[in-house]
Design a protein around this motif. Structure first.
Motif, PDB file in Angstrom:
ATOM      1  N   LEU A 232       0.833  -1.205   0.000  1.00 41.45           N
ATOM      2  CA  LEU A 232       0.000   0.000   0.000  1.00 41.45           C
ATOM      3  C   LEU A 232       0.869   1.257   0.000  1.00 41.45           C
ATOM      4  N   LEU A 236       1.029   4.324  -2.662  1.00 41.74           N
ATOM      5  CA  LEU A 236       0.759   5.722  -2.321  1.00 41.74           C
ATOM      6  C   LEU A 236       1.895   6.614  -2.817  1.00 41.74           C
ATOM      7  N   LEU A 242       3.322  10.523  -9.265  1.00 39.35           N
ATOM      8  CA  LEU A 242       2.710  10.778 -10.571  1.00 39.35           C
ATOM      9  C   LEU A 242       1.684  11.908 -10.512  1.00 39.35           C
ATOM     10  N   PHE A 243       0.927  12.022  -9.401  1.00 38.57           N
ATOM     11  CA  PHE A 243      -0.195  12.957  -9.380  1.00 38.57           C
ATOM     12  C   PHE A 243      -0.094  14.034  -8.302  1.00 38.57           C
ATOM     13  N   GLN A 244       0.981  14.022  -7.500  1.00 33.70           N
ATOM     14  CA  GLN A 244       1.168  15.036  -6.445  1.00 33.70           C
ATOM     15  C   GLN A 244      -0.050  15.159  -5.519  1.00 33.70           C
ATOM     16  N   PHE A 245      -0.554  14.020  -5.047  1.00 34.78           N
ATOM     17  CA  PHE A 245      -1.687  14.062  -4.124  1.00 34.78           C
ATOM     18  C   PHE A 245      -1.337  14.798  -2.831  1.00 34.78           C
ATOM     19  N   GLY A 246      -0.091  14.717  -2.432  1.00 38.56           N
ATOM     20  CA  GLY A 246       0.332  15.409  -1.216  1.00 38.56           C
ATOM     21  C   GLY A 246       0.125  14.605   0.043  1.00 38.56           C
ATOM     22  N   ILE A 247      -0.088  13.294  -0.086  1.00 36.26           N
ATOM     23  CA  ILE A 247      -0.419  12.548   1.124  1.00 36.26           C
ATOM     24  C   ILE A 247       0.769  12.453   2.075  1.00 36.26           C
ATOM     25  N   PHE A 248       2.004  12.514   1.567  1.00 33.84           N
ATOM     26  CA  PHE A 248       3.168  12.508   2.450  1.00 33.84           C
ATOM     27  C   PHE A 248       3.981  13.790   2.319  1.00 33.84           C
ATOM     28  N   ARG A 252       1.841  20.207   1.341  1.00 30.43           N
ATOM     29  CA  ARG A 252       0.408  20.110   1.026  1.00 30.43           C
ATOM     30  C   ARG A 252      -0.380  19.559   2.216  1.00 30.43           C
TER      31      ARG A 252
END
Lengths: 558, 226
Positions: A232, A236, A242-248, A252
């Motif tokens: 997992l 992530l 790839l998409f710069q979600f910012g989860i880590f 962000r």
């Protein structure tokens, strides 16, 4: 395999008939010689041999990266490569060695080959899953290597965010490759657990299983329970890259420490995925070459499960300097030290086995001696690291590098080499030259010490890990370390040469050249396709039973 | 080398085939025990995969309690509830398939699996409407979040939608895999393969479907209710 041979239950009291049916049952090596009969085989022994070939190749690749790193550090400034290449080299050294060599090596090659033989089974529970596991490993490796050749990665094998989501190197394919390799690891572990539960021959109770099987079982539990979390977290990071979600990404609102928690929740137990199989190999070897039953069988068996269990509660010691509270640091320090307790149980029992044993000092036993030393030395430095106050000054220095190479690499390499020599006659039916075996064992153990003892001193003096340049005063020790690495490489080279030679020109081995009482020796060397010819052997004693004078003779081999 | 428990394709209609024991197993019981144990272990790994996402949710909910509460109220509770009911019902039909397989009523197994797959499809269609509404108003993960709604201008809202899309997306992927698995087992049932002695494939397929349902039962309160 014909459906008519669907029952493997032995007649009560049946004994293996020596030599019977010998002509009609070719060994697994020659039963089918086409390329397809190897690549699509469902025979656990052939899959084990294919694993062995591939992990040796990956070991070579990882070793070449290691030498690049070591030779770069020969002088304080730039030596043979530029800084970026150096970063890529140590990252790929770690990724290849951990995910493609140390994790799959012993379970994949020797576990696959030996586990069913030791359980008196004809195969693992899910032969097709077993083959799939090999190809998942190779598929993941192919994707990761494609990434390596198209830019590589400079994050270090720990992929720490947010750096790994911002670097311009090709992180995504390599992490995706590691994700697929994780599936391979889960499949192998799942297969071994089910095999151990359901495939034991009549007479093999849980407490008559060879200790290698216990170790593989404990390893498999970790593989199944820890790897999905890594899967997992890798997904992530790939998504983030790839998409710069910012989860880590703290910029962000993400939390990089959460990444560390999830990553080490797998990667600390993964250390035990690497060393527990080694402990299993060594339990077999110490009994065989001391001519004694293993001392404290149940303690050795349960301590494997104990290590697997507490291994899940030790990840926090990687985060002593991440801003974790003092209370947390104390809890994780104590939990980490528990691993040392279980390991010490094993070490004392091995030493107790050798004590007053009739030691047969063959090559595998030489590796056992090296293994004992690396485990104790590496393990003691591990307890030192678990102490939060000592970890702080040593954190991210060469002391860490030397420590984990001693315990994780030293112990695993010793066990891998020992297993290779111990089971070589069983797997290929050939013997090798004992003298060369001892010479290369001495070279490898010496070379290993010469490589990593200077690194302990470097770390203690404050040299940080992963740096491209260093002050002049560290050079002497770095040169010593590089010389040690060269010695180590020579040792492996010699082994490669004489084992390849023996494979072709070696003398034919008897079924049980070591006079071992391990269950895997109850069949021919190399074994026939269905593992046992005629009725199954009868299992009445414990697997390492050497001491009863009435049963001092090894049972007749098939 | 070893044949699986798959029966030969040609046998008399109406008569369930005799299950085959693979050559390396001691008996059919052992073989079925191994298959079940393997499936349970696999389901454990699936739960652990989602557990990582639950940990992420817990962590960020702790960091951004207001943002998460605000974003959670912008999910469509009606559609979510309907979807929960659809999935629970589909789990019931999957369980009925096992019941009928044990009685060798292969016809009913096929019917039950077709119902299950249709409900799975219904779930995905409802999910599609939810997703398209979210995309339309800009309630998207991280940097793609553009919804101008004033009550959503709180720290943590884009993170909430990151976790929303990751977890429901991963779950949706499992729904699709589950549909394929059930279609395959249903195909075998259509060939009249199952009986009281041989229904492991139906059982394992249904177990997988129950897991897909179970994960949603955790995702629904986590994302929609609290």
């Amino acid at each position: 395999m014909s459906p008519s041979s669907s029952s493997i239950a032995a007649e009560p009291g049946a004994v293996p008939a020596p030599g019977e049916h010998h002509e009609h049952h070719p060994s697994y090596l020659v039963d089918g010689t086409t390329v397809k009969s190897w690549l699509l085989t469902l025979d656990h022994k052939r899959i084990g041999v294919m694993y062995l070939i591939w992990v040796l190749l990956f070991f070579l690749v990882g070793g070449i990266y290691a030498l690049v790193v070591r030779f770069e550090l020969l002088t304080p400034g730039p030596t043979i490569v530029d800084a970026m290449t150096y970063n890529r080299a140590f990252t790929m050294h770690g990724v290849v060695m951990i995910f493609l060599f140390m994790i799959p090596a012993i379970p994949g090659a020797f576990g696959n080959f030996m586990l069913p033989l030791m359980l008196g089974a004809k195969d693992v529970a899910f032969p097709r899953l077993n083959l799939l596991s090999l190809y998942l490993l190779l598929g993941g490796a192919a994707i990761a290597i494609w990434g390596m050749l198209n830019g590589g990665m400079d994050t270090g094998w720990t992929f720490y965010t947010p750096y790994s989501t911002h670097t311009t190197t090709t992180v995504a394919p390599i992490l995706f490759g590691a994700f697929i390799i994780g599936f391979s690891s889960i499949a192998t572990g799942l297969n071994f657990i089910v095999t151990t539960h359901t495939m034991r021959a009549p007479g093999i109770t849980w407490f008559r299983m060879p200790l290698f099987v216990w170790a593989m079982y404990a390893t498999a539990c970790i593989q199944v329970l820890a790897t999905p979390v890594l899967g997992l977290v890798l997904l992530l990071v790939v998504g983030e890259q790839l998409f710069q979600f910012g989860i880590f990404d703290p910029a962000r609102g993400g939390d990089p420490v959460l990444f560390q928690h999830l990553f080490w929740f797998y990667s600390h137990p993964a250390v035990y995925i690497m060393v527990l199989p080694s402990f299993g190999v060594m339990s077999e070897i110490v009994a065989t070459f001391s001519r004694k039953n293993i001392f404290g069988y149940r303690a050795v068996a349960f301590s494997s499960l104990g290590i697997a269990f507490v291994g899940f509660f030790a990840w926090g010691h990687h985060m002593f300097v991440s801003g974790q509270s003092t209370f947390n640091a104390g809890v994780f320090a104590v939990l980490t030290m528990l691993v040392g307790v279980f390991t010490a149980i094993k070490v004392f029992n091995w030493v107790g086995t050798v004590y007053k044993g009739a030691v047969d000092f063959k090559t595998p036993f030489a590796y056992f001696c090296g293994f004992l030393y690396f485990t104790v030395f590496g393990g003691m430095t591990g307890v030192a690291f678990a102490t939060a106050s000592l970890d702080v000054p040593w954190h991210d220095t060469y002391f860490v590098v030397a420590h984990f190479h001693f315990i994780m690499v030293g112990a695993t390499i010793m066990a891998f080499m020992a297993a290779l020599h111990y089971w070589f006659p069983k797997m290929f039916g050939k013997t090798y030259h004992e003298g060369w075996g001892l010479v290369s064992a001495a070279l490898i153990i010496l070379g290993f010490n010469a490589t990593f003892i200077p690194q302990f001193l470097l770390g203690n003096a404050g040299m940080p890990r992963r740096y491209y340049e260093y002050p002049e005063r560290f050079q002497t020790l770095n040169v010593a370390s590089t010389m040690g690495a060269t010695l180590l490489a020579m040792g492996f080279l010699i082994t490669a040469i004489y084992l390849t030679y023996s494979l072709v020109y070696g003398e034919k081995s008897s079924a049980n050249p070591w006079n071992s009482r391990g269950y895997e020796w109850l069949t021919e060397s190399p074994p026939p396709t269905h593992n046992f010819v005629g009725p199954q052997p009868v299992y009445k004693d414990e697997p390492h039973f050497y001491v009863d004078p009435e049963k001092a003779e090894v049972p007749d081999a098939v | 080398m070893q044949s699986s428990s798959a029966a030969p394709a040609h046998h008399a209609p109406g008569v369930p085939p005799v299950p085959t024991v693979a050559a390396h197993f001691a008996s059919l019981d052992v073989q079925q025990h191994a298959a079940r144990l393997g499936m349970w272990l696999f389901l454990a790994t699936e739960i652990l995969l989602f557990a990582g996402l639950f940990v992420c949710y817990a962590n960020y909910r702790f960091m951004f309690p207001d943002g998460f509460a605000a974003a959670s109220r912008h999910l469509d509770l009606t559609l979510g509830t309907i979807n929960t009911l659809v999935l629970i019902t589909s789990s019931f039909t999957a369980a009925m398939a096992v019941h009928y397989a044990k009685e060798a009523k292969n016809r009913q197994v096929v019917v039950m699996f077709i119902l299950t797959i249709l409900m799975a499809l219904g779930f995905l269609v409802i999910k599609y409407f939810e997703y398209s509404h979210k995309i339309h108003v800009g309630q998207l993960p991280g940097p793609y979040f553009t919804d101008p709604e004033p009550s959503l201008q709180v720290a943590g809202v884009p993170m909430y939608f990151t976790i929303y899309f990751l977890s429901t997306g991963l779950h949706g992927f499992h729904v699709i895999i589950g549909m394929i698995v059930l279609a395959w087992v249903g195909f075998k049932a259509n060939r009249n393969e199952f009986s009281a002695r041989n229904y492991t494939a139906v059982e394992l397929g249904s177990m997988y479907w129950h897991l897909v349902d179970l994960v949603w039962i955790f995702l629904f309160p986590m994302l929609y209710l609290i």
